[in-house]
Motif scaffolding. Structure first.
Motif, PDB file in Angstrom:
ATOM      1  N   THR A 214      20.070   5.723  54.193  1.00 39.85           N
ATOM      2  CA  THR A 214      21.131   4.698  54.142  1.00 39.85           C
ATOM      3  C   THR A 214      22.108   5.043  52.803  1.00 39.85           C
ATOM      4  O   THR A 214      21.247   5.470  51.878  1.00 39.85           O
ATOM      5  CB  THR A 214      20.975   3.173  54.186  1.00 39.85           C
ATOM      6  OG1 THR A 214      20.209   2.930  52.907  1.00 39.85           O
ATOM      7  CG2 THR A 214      20.050   2.770  55.427  1.00 39.85           C
ATOM      8  N   GLN A 215      23.406   4.994  53.049  1.00 39.76           N
ATOM      9  CA  GLN A 215      23.967   5.132  51.598  1.00 39.76           C
ATOM     10  C   GLN A 215      23.811   4.330  50.436  1.00 39.76           C
ATOM     11  O   GLN A 215      23.575   4.883  49.397  1.00 39.76           O
ATOM     12  CB  GLN A 215      25.560   4.840  51.979  1.00 39.76           C
ATOM     13  CG  GLN A 215      26.113   6.180  52.476  1.00 39.76           C
ATOM     14  CD  GLN A 215      27.624   5.943  52.162  1.00 39.76           C
ATOM     15  OE1 GLN A 215      27.996   5.785  50.897  1.00 39.76           O
ATOM     16  NE2 GLN A 215      28.217   6.413  53.117  1.00 39.76           N
TER      17      GLN A 215
ATOM     18  N   ALA B 299      23.417  11.304  52.597  1.00 41.30           N
ATOM     19  CA  ALA B 299      22.444  10.323  53.219  1.00 41.30           C
ATOM     20  C   ALA B 299      22.110  10.756  54.838  1.00 41.30           C
ATOM     21  O   ALA B 299      20.931  10.525  55.088  1.00 41.30           O
ATOM     22  CB  ALA B 299      23.321   8.891  53.308  1.00 41.30           C
ATOM     23  N   GLU B 300      23.199  11.267  55.486  1.00 44.14           N
ATOM     24  CA  GLU B 300      22.880  11.649  56.747  1.00 44.14           C
ATOM     25  C   GLU B 300      21.684  12.794  56.875  1.00 44.14           C
ATOM     26  O   GLU B 300      20.711  12.628  57.455  1.00 44.14           O
ATOM     27  CB  GLU B 300      24.085  12.308  57.537  1.00 44.14           C
ATOM     28  CG  GLU B 300      24.930  11.323  58.035  1.00 44.14           C
ATOM     29  CD  GLU B 300      26.262  11.955  58.398  1.00 44.14           C
ATOM     30  OE1 GLU B 300      27.199  11.202  58.441  1.00 44.14           O
ATOM     31  OE2 GLU B 300      26.309  13.348  58.341  1.00 44.14           O
TER      32      GLU B 300
ATOM     33  N   VAL C 159      23.073  15.372  47.400  1.00 42.79           N
ATOM     34  CA  VAL C 159      24.517  14.858  46.827  1.00 42.79           C
ATOM     35  C   VAL C 159      25.468  15.842  46.087  1.00 42.79           C
ATOM     36  O   VAL C 159      26.415  16.153  46.461  1.00 42.79           O
ATOM     37  CB  VAL C 159      24.439  13.468  46.024  1.00 42.79           C
ATOM     38  CG1 VAL C 159      25.808  13.166  45.543  1.00 42.79           C
ATOM     39  CG2 VAL C 159      23.781  12.239  46.848  1.00 42.79           C
TER      40      VAL C 159
ATOM     41  N   SER D 243      28.839  14.664  48.358  1.00 39.55           N
ATOM     42  CA  SER D 243      29.320  13.707  49.297  1.00 39.55           C
ATOM     43  C   SER D 243      28.157  12.713  49.367  1.00 39.55           C
ATOM     44  O   SER D 243      26.944  13.301  49.771  1.00 39.55           O
ATOM     45  CB  SER D 243      29.689  14.105  50.651  1.00 39.55           C
ATOM     46  OG  SER D 243      29.398  13.248  51.636  1.00 39.55           O
ATOM     47  N   PHE D 244      28.267  11.509  49.205  1.00 41.63           N
ATOM     48  CA  PHE D 244      27.039  10.513  49.611  1.00 41.63           C
ATOM     49  C   PHE D 244      26.547  10.459  50.703  1.00 41.63           C
ATOM     50  O   PHE D 244      25.476  10.313  51.297  1.00 41.63           O
ATOM     51  CB  PHE D 244      27.492   8.897  48.888  1.00 41.63           C
ATOM     52  CG  PHE D 244      27.280   8.943  47.432  1.00 41.63           C
ATOM     53  CD1 PHE D 244      28.372   9.772  46.572  1.00 41.63           C
ATOM     54  CD2 PHE D 244      26.285   8.329  46.597  1.00 41.63           C
ATOM     55  CE1 PHE D 244      28.240   9.632  45.347  1.00 41.63           C
ATOM     56  CE2 PHE D 244      26.341   8.252  45.367  1.00 41.63           C
ATOM     57  CZ  PHE D 244      27.141   8.867  44.701  1.00 41.63           C
ATOM     58  N   THR D 245      27.831  10.432  51.795  1.00 39.01           N
ATOM     59  CA  THR D 245      27.620  10.244  53.163  1.00 39.01           C
ATOM     60  C   THR D 245      26.838  11.162  53.841  1.00 39.01           C
ATOM     61  O   THR D 245      25.943  11.192  54.514  1.00 39.01           O
ATOM     62  CB  THR D 245      28.918  10.072  53.765  1.00 39.01           C
ATOM     63  OG1 THR D 245      29.965   9.240  53.258  1.00 39.01           O
ATOM     64  CG2 THR D 245      28.861   9.398  55.288  1.00 39.01           C
TER      65      THR D 245
ATOM     66  N   VAL E 258      20.735   5.834  48.820  1.00 40.24           N
ATOM     67  CA  VAL E 258      21.166   6.987  48.131  1.00 40.24           C
ATOM     68  C   VAL E 258      21.716   6.613  46.752  1.00 40.24           C
ATOM     69  O   VAL E 258      21.392   7.281  45.747  1.00 40.24           O
ATOM     70  CB  VAL E 258      22.129   7.787  48.941  1.00 40.24           C
ATOM     71  CG1 VAL E 258      22.799   9.040  47.898  1.00 40.24           C
ATOM     72  CG2 VAL E 258      21.382   8.653  49.958  1.00 40.24           C
ATOM     73  N   SER E 259      22.630   5.608  46.676  1.00 43.98           N
ATOM     74  CA  SER E 259      23.081   5.164  45.286  1.00 43.98           C
ATOM     75  C   SER E 259      22.276   4.676  44.566  1.00 43.98           C
ATOM     76  O   SER E 259      22.433   4.866  43.339  1.00 43.98           O
ATOM     77  CB  SER E 259      24.392   4.097  45.906  1.00 43.98           C
ATOM     78  OG  SER E 259      25.141   4.609  46.678  1.00 43.98           O
TER      79      SER E 259
END
Ligand code: PGA
Length: 321
Positions: free
Chosen positions: A31-32, A25-26, A15, A20-22, A35-36
């Motif tokens: 999944t997002q 995650a990719e 991150v 970027s979280f997206t 990650v969160s």
């Protein structure tokens, strides 16, 4: 921090690097929400926020910046250990991260063919960018080895020259100075110039060279890539000083020619460098050894094959840098 897991640190590093979280995650195939959650748990362990969101952008807090450095050291240590273990088992394997300046993008990828054939277990990633960004990547400890044209003076690094990187003057074949012998430097300085962007090592060396001779250049246009400059020169917008390597794939009799200008080619070298306090990995050492042997031989042959260059380099006495 004893309770933090490697997985949480890995998620945080991805991150922080991508901001970027997206994308993180990719990259990690998660999944997002996962990650969160991982980040939230890590933040709770640290007891301070690691990231902050301002508008749509993510920023690292001071604690986040410090943790990123720690993460990089941990992952580097682990991958060095992995490489060491496979070396003990008799195979060289692992990831080699190279960052090279734009002029080396012609030659280094060629070298990677035989290198990867010799060491099929080594996975190479190659980042091509300009001098300023290479120095930034070095400061951030993003790669194993860096190839650049002029070692920085104010950073403590190990740097060894391994191949010539001469700078030449390019003009369109139809240019009035094409074919003229020993063009005086002040005459060349009257021509409109096409220059690389600020932060480029080629630009820095060119400006220094002309300044040392008490001349300034008439810059007609700034372009952010060697290839764009070559096209603009071919299009008749001006002349340019570029590395001879940028001409490696041109055919003889093509649209561009070297001008025979006093003091040119400017003699420079490529250096392979890394921060002095960074311990080189097994795969970085394998690449260095390859560069000093086959790399050197291939490179010298490569320069000799550039149409028109061998004659120009023999005829002229070298400039200062
Ligand atoms: P540049 O570097 O790509 O930043 O111009 C080339 C060099 O320093 O030789």
């Amino acid at each position: 921090m004893k309770h933090a897991t490697l997985r949480q640190l890995k998620v945080f590093e991805a991150v922080a690097r991508n901001l970027s979280f997206t994308r993180a995650a990719e990259e990690l195939h998660l999944t997002q929400p996962t990650v969160s959650i991982q980040l939230k748990q890590l933040g709770d362990i640290v007891g301070l926020p690691l990231l902050e969101q301002i508008g749509k952008r993510i920023h690292l807090t001071d604690a986040g910046c410090e943790l990123l450095v720690v993460c990089r050291n941990i992952f580097e240590g682990l991958s060095r250990f992995e490489m060491l273990v496979s070396d003990m088992k008799g195979v060289k394997s692992g990831k080699l991260r190279l960052a090279v300046i734009t002029t080396a993008k012609y030659f280094i990828p060629r070298l990677l063919g035989p290198f990867c054939e010799r060491y099929p277990g080594i996975d190479v990633s190659l980042k091509v960018t300009n001098r300023e960004r290479i120095l930034q990547r070095m400061a951030d400890n993003e790669d194993d080895l860096y190839i650049l044209g002029q070692p920085p003076e104010n950073v403590d690094i190990r740097a060894e020259p391994f191949l010539e990187n001469p700078l030449v003057v390019l003009a369109p074949r139809s240019h009035p100075l094409a074919g003229v012998k020993n063009i005086p430097l002040p005459r060349l300085a009257q021509e409109p110039f096409l220059m690389r962007e600020p932060g480029s090592g080629t630009r820095l060396a060119t400006e220094r060279f002309f300044a040392e001779h008490g001349l300034s250049l008439k810059v007609r246009m700034e372009l952010g890539s060697n290839e764009a400059i070559k096209q603009a020169v071919a299009g008749g917008l001006g002349v340019a000083v570029l590395s001879a390597h940028t001409m490696a794939l041109e055919r003889a009799g093509g649209e561009l020619v070297f001008l025979d200008v006093e003091g040119f080619p400017i003699r420079r070298h490529w250096y392979v460098a890394s921060p002095r306090d960074k311990q080189p990995s097994v795969v970085a050492l394998a690449f260095l050894e390859f560069l000093r042997g086959e790399g050197k031989v291939m490179g010298e042959r490569y320069l000799q094959d550039i149409p028109g260059f061998p004659t120009l380099s023999r005829r002229k006495k070298p400039g200062k840098r």
